[in-house]
Design a protein around this motif. Structure first.
Motif, short mmCIF file in Angstrom:
data_model
loop_
_atom_site.label_atom_id
_atom_site.label_comp_id
_atom_site.label_asym_id
_atom_site.label_seq_id
_atom_site.Cartn_x
_atom_site.Cartn_y
_atom_site.Cartn_z
N ALA A 65 -37.31 -41.69 -0.03
CA ALA A 65 -37.53 -40.37 0.59
C ALA A 65 -37.42 -40.43 2.10
CB ALA A 65 -38.89 -39.82 0.19
N VAL A 66 -37.94 -41.49 2.73
CA VAL A 66 -37.91 -41.55 4.18
C VAL A 66 -36.48 -41.69 4.70
CG1 VAL A 66 -40.26 -42.46 4.27
CG2 VAL A 66 -38.34 -44.05 4.29
N ASN A 67 -35.61 -42.33 3.90
CA ASN A 67 -34.20 -42.43 4.27
C ASN A 67 -33.46 -41.12 4.04
OD1 ASN A 67 -33.28 -45.48 4.83
ND2 ASN A 67 -34.99 -45.47 3.40
N LEU A 180 -59.00 -32.21 -2.59
CA LEU A 180 -58.25 -32.10 -1.34
C LEU A 180 -57.59 -33.43 -1.01
CD1 LEU A 180 -57.33 -30.48 1.07
CD2 LEU A 180 -59.51 -30.97 2.19
N LEU A 181 -58.30 -34.54 -1.24
CA LEU A 181 -57.70 -35.85 -1.00
C LEU A 181 -56.47 -36.04 -1.88
CD1 LEU A 181 -57.57 -38.66 0.21
CD2 LEU A 181 -59.26 -39.41 -1.50
N ALA A 182 -56.55 -35.58 -3.13
CA ALA A 182 -55.42 -35.75 -4.04
C ALA A 182 -54.17 -35.05 -3.51
CB ALA A 182 -55.78 -35.24 -5.42
N SER A 183 -54.32 -33.82 -3.01
CA SER A 183 -53.16 -33.08 -2.52
C SER A 183 -52.65 -33.68 -1.21
CB SER A 183 -53.50 -31.61 -2.34
OG SER A 183 -54.49 -31.42 -1.33
N CYS A 184 -53.55 -34.10 -0.33
CA CYS A 184 -53.13 -34.72 0.93
C CYS A 184 -52.49 -36.08 0.69
CB CYS A 184 -54.32 -34.85 1.87
SG CYS A 184 -54.93 -33.29 2.54
N ARG A 185 -53.02 -36.82 -0.26
CA ARG A 185 -52.46 -38.14 -0.56
C ARG A 185 -51.05 -38.02 -1.15
NH1 ARG A 185 -55.78 -43.24 -3.13
NH2 ARG A 185 -54.11 -44.78 -2.85
N GLN A 186 -50.82 -36.94 -1.89
CA GLN A 186 -49.48 -36.71 -2.40
C GLN A 186 -48.49 -36.52 -1.25
OE1 GLN A 186 -49.01 -33.19 -4.87
NE2 GLN A 186 -47.35 -34.15 -6.00
N ARG A 187 -48.93 -35.83 -0.20
CA ARG A 187 -48.08 -35.64 0.97
C ARG A 187 -47.81 -36.97 1.67
NH1 ARG A 187 -44.97 -32.50 2.85
NH2 ARG A 187 -45.87 -32.33 4.94
N PRO A 191 -43.58 -37.90 -0.05
CA PRO A 191 -43.06 -36.81 0.78
C PRO A 191 -41.78 -36.22 0.18
CG PRO A 191 -42.55 -38.93 1.77
CD PRO A 191 -43.48 -39.21 0.63
N THR A 192 -41.51 -34.97 0.54
CA THR A 192 -40.32 -34.26 0.05
C THR A 192 -39.26 -34.24 1.14
OG1 THR A 192 -41.67 -32.82 -1.35
CG2 THR A 192 -39.44 -32.07 -0.83
N PRO A 193 -38.17 -34.99 0.96
CA PRO A 193 -37.10 -34.94 1.97
C PRO A 193 -36.41 -33.58 1.93
CG PRO A 193 -36.40 -36.25 0.08
CD PRO A 193 -37.84 -35.91 -0.14
N ASP A 273 -45.05 -36.92 8.12
CA ASP A 273 -44.84 -35.59 7.55
C ASP A 273 -43.49 -35.48 6.85
OD1 ASP A 273 -47.28 -34.30 8.58
OD2 ASP A 273 -46.35 -34.60 10.53
N TYR A 274 -42.47 -36.07 7.43
CA TYR A 274 -41.10 -36.02 6.93
C TYR A 274 -40.63 -34.58 6.70
CZ TYR A 274 -41.68 -40.95 6.86
OH TYR A 274 -41.92 -42.24 7.28
N GLU A 275 -41.00 -33.73 7.65
CA GLU A 275 -40.46 -32.38 7.73
C GLU A 275 -39.32 -32.37 8.74
OE1 GLU A 275 -41.21 -30.11 5.74
OE2 GLU A 275 -43.20 -30.57 4.95
N LEU A 276 -38.56 -31.29 8.76
CA LEU A 276 -37.49 -31.15 9.75
C LEU A 276 -37.98 -30.35 10.94
CD1 LEU A 276 -34.15 -30.52 7.83
CD2 LEU A 276 -35.21 -32.67 8.55
N LEU A 277 -37.76 -30.88 12.12
CA LEU A 277 -38.02 -30.22 13.38
C LEU A 277 -36.66 -29.89 13.98
CD1 LEU A 277 -40.02 -29.48 15.72
CD2 LEU A 277 -39.72 -31.83 16.52
N PHE A 278 -36.41 -28.62 14.26
CA PHE A 278 -35.07 -28.25 14.72
C PHE A 278 -35.11 -27.08 15.68
CE2 PHE A 278 -35.90 -25.86 10.85
CZ PHE A 278 -35.37 -24.60 11.09
N THR A 279 -34.01 -26.91 16.39
CA THR A 279 -33.88 -25.82 17.35
C THR A 279 -32.71 -24.94 16.94
OG1 THR A 279 -32.42 -27.13 18.79
CG2 THR A 279 -34.79 -27.26 19.21
#
Length: 332
Positions: A65-67, A180-187, A191-193, A273-279
């Motif tokens: 996922a990180v790739n 809450l830990l379960a949902s945060c730990r999933q993130r 992570p979702t590329p 986070d592996y989210e996209l940051l863009f302009t």
């Protein structure tokens, strides 16, 4: 079990896009006419990037996922990847689960395992991923870090900070309720590329990067490469922490007792986070919204590119905030 038996049993799969996959000294890829290759490598080290006792299925997922997130930030379509794996021992149940998580995500994105290496040693995972981006009229459609212009809006996809919240909990620094830990730990661990969003932003975004080390730190790479500055609305960013409604017991279930400063730190410098940051230009707001809808990915405008160098943080009232947020650095 020997090295080649291990590869054949857990990692050798028929290829459909590559010319030649696992089994020779080299894999062979044939780029389609009118495309460029996009290539990225990431290494995950036990004790540095993941806990030694992490579920091997989730580790397999995150390793790829990180790739894929790097390909997403380039606007590339995934093609294939190689895997270099160092193992302290041949643990077949562990290998089966790791391969399951790895190859399930690969199948989702049509990304084939075409080669690599295995060796005995401390647990390390290194993946190199290959993708393609179109070339139109001699011009690459790849998203880069160097195209941001003064006046551009700054966006981020999805959520921020929840992965760091999970990490802080696992390190014993914060106490989260189990659900809450379960949902945060999933993130944190799966992570979702944002591959579909990256491709949808070709021709719309002016610059992009994936958020791996923290929002502000990764934004800094865009600013440096583009020769611009930025203003970020910090209190818009903290609302992207999915756990934020727990602030001061707002859900009526649990009070995390985190200060505004702590929430800002999670959102602005959390990492993983592996989210996209863009302009993108303000004139492209409708196109950005359409890209988010087409890829089924929420996108939020969190600031603006400025001509003046430097990074300015403001609160919800527009008041300037001190910027003392340090993103992750392996050698700092």
């Amino acid at each position: 079990m020997g090295e080649f038996d291990l590869i054949a049993r857990y990692f050798k799969r028929p290829v459909r896009q590559a010319v030649l996959g696992v089994g020779d000294d080299c894999a062979l890829l044939q780029p389609r006419p009118g495309t460029q290759m996009a290539i990225s490598s990431d290494m995950l080290v036990s004790g540095r990037h993941f806990f030694a006792d992490v579920d091997p299925r989730t580790l397999g997922h995150k390793s790829l996922a990180v790739n894929l997130s790097d390909l997403a930030a380039c606007g590339a379509r995934p093609l294939a990847f190689t895997l270099a794996l160092s193992l302290p021992e041949v643990n077949e149940p562990w290998l089966a689960a790791f391969a399951e998580g790895l190859l399930a995500l690969a199948e989702t994105h049509g990304c084939e395992l075409v080669g690599g290496d295995t060796t005995a040693g401390p647990l390390n995972i290194c993946i190199t991923v290959f993708g393609e981006v179109p070339v139109v009229n001699g011009r690459s459609q790849a998203l880069l870090r160097s195209g941001a212009q003064p006046g551009d809006d700054i966006y981020v996809s999805g959520n921020l900070g929840d992965a760091r919240l999970a990490l802080n909990t696992l390190l014993g620094q914060i106490d989260l309720p189990p659900e809450l830990l379960a949902s945060c730990r999933q993130r944190l661990e799966t992570p979702t590329p944002r591959v579909a969003l990256g491709q949808a932003l070709r021709g719309v975004a002016t610059a992009a990067i994936d958020v791996s080390d923290g929002l502000l730190g990764d934004l800094g790479h865009i600013l440096e490469n583009s020769g611009v500055g930025a203003c970020i609305e910090a209190d818009t960013a903290i609302k992207l922490v999915a756990a934020y409604p727990y602030n001061k017991g707002a859900t009526g279930q649990f009070d995390l007792k985190l200060s505004t400063e702590q929430w800002r730190s999670l959102a602005l410098a959390g990492g993983d986070d592996y989210e996209l940051l863009f302009t993108a230009p303000a004139s492209q707001r409708a196109a950005v919204a359409q890209a988010g809808q087409a890829s089924q990915t929420p996108v939020t405008r969190i600031g603006q590119i400025r001509a003046e160098p430097g990074l300015l943080l403001v609160d919800s009232q527009g008041q300037t905030l001190p910027n003392h947020y340090a993103s992750f650095d392996h050698f700092a």
